[in-house]
Design a protein around this motif. Sequence first.
Motif, mmCIF file in Angstrom:
data_model
loop_
_atom_site.group_PDB
_atom_site.id
_atom_site.type_symbol
_atom_site.label_atom_id
_atom_site.label_comp_id
_atom_site.label_asym_id
_atom_site.label_seq_id
_atom_site.Cartn_x
_atom_site.Cartn_y
_atom_site.Cartn_z
ATOM 1 N N GLY A 7 111.523 15.684 44.888
ATOM 2 C CA GLY A 7 112.535 14.760 44.396
ATOM 3 C C GLY A 7 112.314 13.300 44.711
ATOM 4 O O GLY A 7 112.868 12.438 44.036
ATOM 5 N N GLY A 8 111.519 12.977 45.732
ATOM 6 C CA GLY A 8 111.404 11.592 46.183
ATOM 7 C C GLY A 8 110.758 10.627 45.210
ATOM 8 O O GLY A 8 111.281 9.536 44.967
ATOM 9 N N PRO A 9 109.601 10.963 44.623
ATOM 10 C CA PRO A 9 108.933 10.007 43.737
ATOM 11 C C PRO A 9 109.715 9.752 42.451
ATOM 12 O O PRO A 9 110.481 10.601 41.986
ATOM 13 N N GLY A 10 109.475 8.563 41.853
ATOM 14 C CA GLY A 10 109.983 8.311 40.525
ATOM 15 C C GLY A 10 109.178 9.099 39.513
ATOM 16 O O GLY A 10 108.061 9.544 39.802
ATOM 17 N N LYS A 11 109.744 9.276 38.322
ATOM 18 C CA LYS A 11 109.058 10.059 37.296
ATOM 19 C C LYS A 11 109.352 9.473 35.923
ATOM 20 O O LYS A 11 110.465 9.003 35.662
ATOM 21 N N ALA A 12 108.352 9.528 35.056
ATOM 22 C CA ALA A 12 108.516 9.127 33.669
ATOM 23 C C ALA A 12 107.763 10.129 32.809
ATOM 24 O O ALA A 12 106.823 10.782 33.275
ATOM 25 N N VAL A 13 108.192 10.264 31.554
ATOM 26 C CA VAL A 13 107.599 11.270 30.678
ATOM 27 C C VAL A 13 107.411 10.725 29.269
ATOM 28 O O VAL A 13 108.044 9.757 28.856
#
Length: 211
Positions: A31-37
């Motif tokens: 859950g900690g890192p940012g994410k993009a898709v």
Amino acid sequence: MEYALVCPPGEGETLRLDYRAFAYAGKFVVGGPGKAVVRTPDGSPAAPGWEPDEPLPDTVDPEAFDDEVIAAVSFSPDRTDPDCCRLRYVTVHAARRGEGIGPELIGETVADLAVAGFERVKIAVNNPFAYEACHKCGFAYTGERTGIAELELERPAGAPADIDPERYREGLSAFRETDGELSRAERRFVAERLERGPPPVADAANSGGDP
């Protein structure tokens, strides 16, 4: 296809990716890192006709996967430099590789990181294909390594880096130091790029255009 920022770092959002289709799938349940898709705009599967090489265990529910995701990237601030963000993992669905989706996703993500106030973005790569893709996204080899086989690349968040052709070739040549571990396709790829020199920067990496 559409780009979406799932979450900035620290918000705890996760992605459930099918490990049979995506490298590093397990890294996106953290859950900690940012994410993009990059995903399908209507929620349909990323690759409707794709057939995995192995069945899922009975304990895994296929309905739990985010199967509209075509590609994903995770990122977090550099631990020693708050003005820098590191792209940690980039992955593209096995059936959609080779379409240029990874560089487009990176370009969009870098544009968001610039808006968020980061001055620089770094990424470490361990193969010549990723090295080339990142140069297309405006990254440049720093001459540093973060691991035995990982080369570090960097760019300003707001604009592509200035590419030094000799430094670009130096990085490619570094992969030849482990020539015994390169596939025939990788060896041919490195030889061709050493002769040609750096690639042009893709529009999406430069301007944040739509994938």
